[in-house]
Design an enzyme around this catalytic site. Sequence first.
Site, PDB file in Angstrom:
ATOM      1  N   HIS A 226     -23.218  57.425 -20.196  1.00 23.75           N
ATOM      2  CA  HIS A 226     -23.009  57.018 -21.579  1.00 23.75           C
ATOM      3  C   HIS A 226     -21.867  56.002 -21.630  1.00 23.75           C
ATOM      4  CE1 HIS A 226     -20.053  60.123 -20.751  1.00 23.75           C
ATOM      5  NE2 HIS A 226     -19.318  59.634 -21.742  1.00 23.75           N
TER       6      HIS A 226
ATOM      7  N   ASP B  43     -18.456  55.097 -24.173  1.00 25.29           N
ATOM      8  CA  ASP B  43     -17.650  55.860 -25.120  1.00 25.29           C
ATOM      9  C   ASP B  43     -17.612  55.297 -26.534  1.00 25.29           C
ATOM     10  OD1 ASP B  43     -17.048  57.816 -23.318  1.00 25.29           O
ATOM     11  OD2 ASP B  43     -15.135  56.963 -22.699  1.00 25.29           O
TER      12      ASP B  43
ATOM     13  N   HIS C 128     -20.597  55.385 -17.733  1.00 30.94           N
ATOM     14  CA  HIS C 128     -20.140  56.359 -16.751  1.00 30.94           C
ATOM     15  C   HIS C 128     -20.773  57.716 -17.028  1.00 30.94           C
ATOM     16  CE1 HIS C 128     -17.473  56.577 -20.240  1.00 30.94           C
ATOM     17  NE2 HIS C 128     -17.304  57.867 -19.965  1.00 30.94           N
TER      18      HIS C 128
ATOM     19  N   ARG D  70     -14.434  73.069 -12.894  1.00 31.20           N
ATOM     20  CA  ARG D  70     -13.790  71.754 -12.925  1.00 31.20           C
ATOM     21  C   ARG D  70     -13.069  71.595 -14.250  1.00 31.20           C
ATOM     22  NH1 ARG D  70     -14.952  66.776 -15.453  1.00 31.20           N
ATOM     23  NH2 ARG D  70     -14.852  64.878 -14.174  1.00 31.20           N
TER      24      ARG D  70
END
Length: 732
Positions: free
Chosen positions: A579, A581, A651, A661
């Site tokens: 996507h 941002d 990204h 994570r």
Amino acid sequence: MALRSDRLSVYVALQVLVLWSIRVSSGGSSASVQSVLQPYDFLYYSGVRAYFGGDWMKAAELLERSIGTREALLGARSRCHRDCGSAGSRAAEHLDSEQDGLWDLWMLDSVQQKAECLRFCLGQSVAPAAQLPVSTDIEYEFGTRNPYNFLQVTYYKLEKLQKAAAAAHTYFVANPSHLEMRNNIEKYRRMEGVSEDDFQDRELENEKHWVLYDAALQHEASSDWLQAALTWSACVSETLRQMEACRLQCDVEPQRLPEDRGIDGVDGVFEKAAALSLSLLACRQSCTSQVATRPGRISAQEDFLPTQLDHLHIAQFKAGDVRAALQTLRSLLLFYPSDKDSLENLQLYAETLGGDTESQDTQPAQEIIMLVRGSLQEKKLLFFGAENLGFTFTDPDLWTPEEVVPPNMRDEWRADRLKMSEKMKEVQSEEEVDDSGFFSGGPIRQVGVTITMDDEVLNGTNRVVLDGVMTEKECDRILQLAAVAASVGDGYRGRRSPHTPHETFEGLTVLRAVKLAQDGLVNQSDARLLHELGERVRVLLHSYFRSPTGLFISFTHLVCRSAIAGDQEGRLDLSHPVHVDNCLLEPETKRCWREPPAFIHRDLSAILYLNDNFDGGELFFTNRDAETVTARVKPSCGRLAGFSSGPVNPHGVTAVTRGRRCSLALWFTKEKLYRDMEREEAEALWAADGQTVAKKDEDESEGGATGRNARSQAAPERNRGRGRVTGGRDEL
């Protein structure tokens, strides 16, 4: 005095052969060894030996002498070439009047007199050994500015920090991907006694045309056409000066026999003369590429001089100097006489001048006429050598007319030009333009923070990875805070798996952490650390991306993604799909629509990693097709990935297949309207409890560049819309 065209090749061959004799017989010079320039390659090797022997004082002296001696040698060659310009002129006066039987003798006499003058002149200031060719290794060392790499360490060891900073900067200009040197420069910036003025480029004399080029683009961007015209004119003049200086060195410096460049059988004197002649001409032609190659770049900028002339005539016209614009345009037409746009502009300028016949008769600049005429003569001889003698010649210019190329070579020549044209179009179509106004490469002032990956390593624009932003202890504290306080599906209406059913998602905002701390459910100092990390990242990225205005935190989100045990076999999905941002990416058309529900107010994105004890979860960048991966970033404690939020940086995150994570996602905006109000609410809660928050004024431009770089010089103002997007979250 005009030479007959059928004798030009004989003239050049004789000239080079006799100039070559300068090097062969230079050992007879009687000049004192102490008063002449010594071989700079010997000084350099001696300096390197002293460097590796730890003799820093001697290394500094010898390395500096090698740099200075090389510069003095180039200056001596230029001076002698200039002083001997009229040598042999009396003999040359007979060339157009003599019959064929004596023409070659007068030619030989003219060239030999010039060669004798050069030999004597150089012998007065240059030692015989210093007149010999240096090795290709030495040429590479000085071409890549490696002496300054050694000097940087040497001066650091000698505690001469200002000189070390200058050497480091000089080396870095030509080696911008050398991350260790960039980090060294940041360390020098933080050292006592070192100021910004110390970061001098000691090779700037050879780069003035690039400084002027970038300055002219900036004047254009601000529509200051008068300054743009003046600066473009200075840029053209400096480019011509650099090219002439380069070509002059080809005439005077030692030439090697071209063992690998053709000329079948170079044993005879005439074959050697032909080989040396063609090598000299090829050297002169290569100056076009040398001058058009920025320090630190591999490829030359195509059509460098014609491009400047194109900019110049437009700037002159818009500044109101139509006569100057007409002369510049006629100069440009010498390169591309049938260019449609130029011919239309020519008619426009003529109509604008009206009855001013004197101005309409303005001719091209004389220096451009001489450059084009001389270059075409050289090309004809080089193509002759390529056709008949097996000499290898690659034409550096796109403007070369087809009639210069021999008929039996034109098909191959056209094919090469077509490939080059297609490649340029392909590069242009793929080139991404970042209109964010950011320009990466600014200083990093936080002690312990280093640049691990930059634009070049990350294969993109306005991307960086910094290490050392957090300590292990700080990572552990925020991880503990996430374990205690993060809630499932935070920011996604409670959906435990907003992007993939194979992972759970938990989040925590600064405001929620503060409220939990007030209720005694989490440690107050951990909540304050979470808040402070946002400011820490803001200061770092504001400086590195050289934001021309203030930078405000738009949103801060502590997020954790956990692989669901037993649900990972055969996974092909992503933890977070590709996507952009601040716009809606459409991979099929490679378009990105800047409209709601995208967060169009976001300008800069960042992710601060907290751990690496998991599998997968790598950040990756792609092209706009959302498939072609251009770079990957592996998480680790204290590692910060920052990048502009627009369409140049699509990204995603690879699947987390084992473990948990955690990271801190942050977004920044240049508009105060879109600052994070939750942070201010959290700060108000602290203030109500009598606590203060150490916070820098976000309207300040710490470390930001006040001027724009040419790369962002045409950044248009974006239409963001004034309706603020709420109710949704986005994370990296």
